[in-house]
Design an enzyme around this catalytic site. Structure first.
Site, mmCIF file in Angstrom:
data_model
loop_
_atom_site.group_PDB
_atom_site.id
_atom_site.type_symbol
_atom_site.label_atom_id
_atom_site.label_comp_id
_atom_site.label_asym_id
_atom_site.label_seq_id
_atom_site.Cartn_x
_atom_site.Cartn_y
_atom_site.Cartn_z
ATOM 1 N N ASN A 1 0.803 -1.251 -0.006
ATOM 2 C CA ASN A 1 0.057 -0.042 -0.082
ATOM 3 C C ASN A 1 0.907 1.215 0.006
ATOM 4 O O ASN A 1 1.523 1.519 1.084
ATOM 5 C CB ASN A 1 -1.041 0.107 1.282
ATOM 6 C CG ASN A 1 -2.019 1.224 1.456
ATOM 7 O OD1 ASN A 1 -1.736 2.205 0.344
ATOM 8 N ND2 ASN A 1 -2.488 1.540 2.330
ATOM 9 N N LYS B 1 0.012 4.063 -0.511
ATOM 10 C CA LYS B 1 -0.787 5.396 0.035
ATOM 11 C C LYS B 1 -0.535 6.653 -0.836
ATOM 12 O O LYS B 1 -0.611 6.415 -1.860
ATOM 13 C CB LYS B 1 -0.183 5.686 1.578
ATOM 14 C CG LYS B 1 -0.408 4.370 2.567
ATOM 15 C CD LYS B 1 -0.334 4.505 3.917
ATOM 16 C CE LYS B 1 -0.365 3.156 4.693
ATOM 17 N NZ LYS B 1 -0.097 3.195 6.127
ATOM 18 N N GLU C 1 -6.877 5.099 7.889
ATOM 19 C CA GLU C 1 -6.633 6.341 7.413
ATOM 20 C C GLU C 1 -7.821 7.195 6.780
ATOM 21 O O GLU C 1 -7.898 8.268 7.129
ATOM 22 C CB GLU C 1 -5.353 6.565 6.669
ATOM 23 C CG GLU C 1 -4.039 6.191 7.396
ATOM 24 C CD GLU C 1 -3.097 5.483 6.636
ATOM 25 O OE1 GLU C 1 -2.959 5.540 5.480
ATOM 26 O OE2 GLU C 1 -2.249 4.964 7.364
ATOM 27 N N GLY D 1 2.346 2.369 11.031
ATOM 28 C CA GLY D 1 3.424 3.578 10.910
ATOM 29 C C GLY D 1 3.999 3.758 11.927
ATOM 30 O O GLY D 1 4.718 4.789 11.918
ATOM 31 N N SER E 1 3.435 -1.924 10.294
ATOM 32 C CA SER E 1 4.952 -1.927 10.745
ATOM 33 C C SER E 1 5.722 -3.159 10.646
ATOM 34 O O SER E 1 6.623 -3.439 10.937
ATOM 35 C CB SER E 1 5.208 -1.258 12.018
ATOM 36 O OG SER E 1 4.609 0.020 12.177
HETATM 37 P P1 13P Z 1 2.879 0.703 7.760
HETATM 38 O O1 13P Z 1 3.398 -0.749 7.132
HETATM 39 O O2 13P Z 1 3.613 1.777 7.127
HETATM 40 O O3 13P Z 1 2.701 0.647 9.306
HETATM 41 O O4 13P Z 1 1.393 0.779 7.210
HETATM 42 C C1 13P Z 1 0.664 -0.131 7.201
HETATM 43 C C2 13P Z 1 -0.437 0.099 6.498
HETATM 44 O O5 13P Z 1 -1.486 0.805 7.068
HETATM 45 C C3 13P Z 1 -0.830 -0.826 5.342
HETATM 46 O O6 13P Z 1 -2.116 -0.454 4.660
#
Ligand code: 13P
Length: 255
Positions: A10, A12, A98, A175, A216
């Protein structure tokens, strides 16, 4: 034979359009001949069609990060399931925390999106659920997970071999650099499968559903997630922004 895992990137809103295409090229190179898992990348909507061109014949699937629930019409700014499929997508992320936080998406909206995607039938929905740190501290995690699943799948009819992925993403682990303890993820995944048994029935859960973890994950902590019984893969944010790192994650989880 063990089932293939899903390892989904992802991206984002982290990359420019040019950076996205460049990373997609690196993924294509890196994953040449990699058949141990289903790999998918989810870039920004704006660059889906161009990414699809790069990934053609690569074995890497494409996913979107969001979709609208109507098929067509006067819905300014929105994109339908059919459009995503036309752009080359095979997956779509629904209800990411999110979006729940910044766009105020609730489970009524997520339910409409799940219904629309399943009705369209061309995309695999990746339905995100997960508790907040407050909910975890006050021992409400199990309740929250069951409730989110009930709301997301209320009145949803699942046809044929429609695949559905549930992404367990504890909000407090996203995150932060600190993933959940593998035993806690295994427990949550078990709760998710039990709740789904009640909601859609055991047969559909075993044939059509997969549960992946997100929060994470990186090449260092992923090893301890590899052998969990109810772990069907990963949804990776930060560590998917580098092709070498993401490849290591994929290698480790499929060892
Ligand atoms: P991280 O791997 O950056 O923690 O993000 C996870 C996430 O939200 C995947 O959709």
């Amino acid at each position: 034979m063990p089932r293939k895992k899903y390892i989904i990137a992802n991206w984002k809103m982290n990359l420019s359009l040019a950076q996205t295409l460049s990373l997609a090229k690196k993924f294509k190179e890196k994953f040449k001949g990699f058949k141990q898992a289903e790999i998918a990348v989810c870039p920004s909507t704006l660059v889906l069609a161009d990414t699809a061109k790069i990934l053609r014949h690569s074995g890497i699937a494409l996913g979107a990060q969001n979709v609208f629930w109507q098929e067509a019409g006067a819905y300014t700014g929105e994109v339908s399931p059919a459009m995503l499929s036309e752009a080359g997508c095979g997956y779509v992320i629904l209800g990411h925390s999110e979006r729940r936080k910044y766009l105020l998406e609730n489970y009524e909206i997520i339910n409409k999106k799940v219904r629309a995607v399943i009705k369209n039938g061309e995309l695999i929905p990746i339905v995100c659920i997960g508790e907040s740190s407050e909910e975890r501290k006050t021992d409400r995690r199990d309740f929250v997970l069951v409730e989110q699943l009930e709301q997301a799948f209320s009145g949803v009819e699942i046809f044929g071999n429609q695949r559905i992925i549930i992404a367990y993403e504890p909000i407090w682990a996203i995150g932060t650099g600190t993933a959940i303890e593998p035993a806690e993820a295994e427990y949550a995944h078990k709760i998710i499968k039990l709740a789904l048994n009640d909601i859609v029935g055991m047969r559909l859960v075993s044939q059509n559903f997969n549960v992946v973890y997100g929060g994470s994950i990186n090449s260092k902590n992923v090893k301890s997630f590899a052998d969990l019984e109810n772990m069907d893969g990963l949804l990776v944010g930060g560590a998917s922004l580098n092709a070498d790192e993401f490849f290591k994650v994929a290698k480790e989880i499929t060892k």
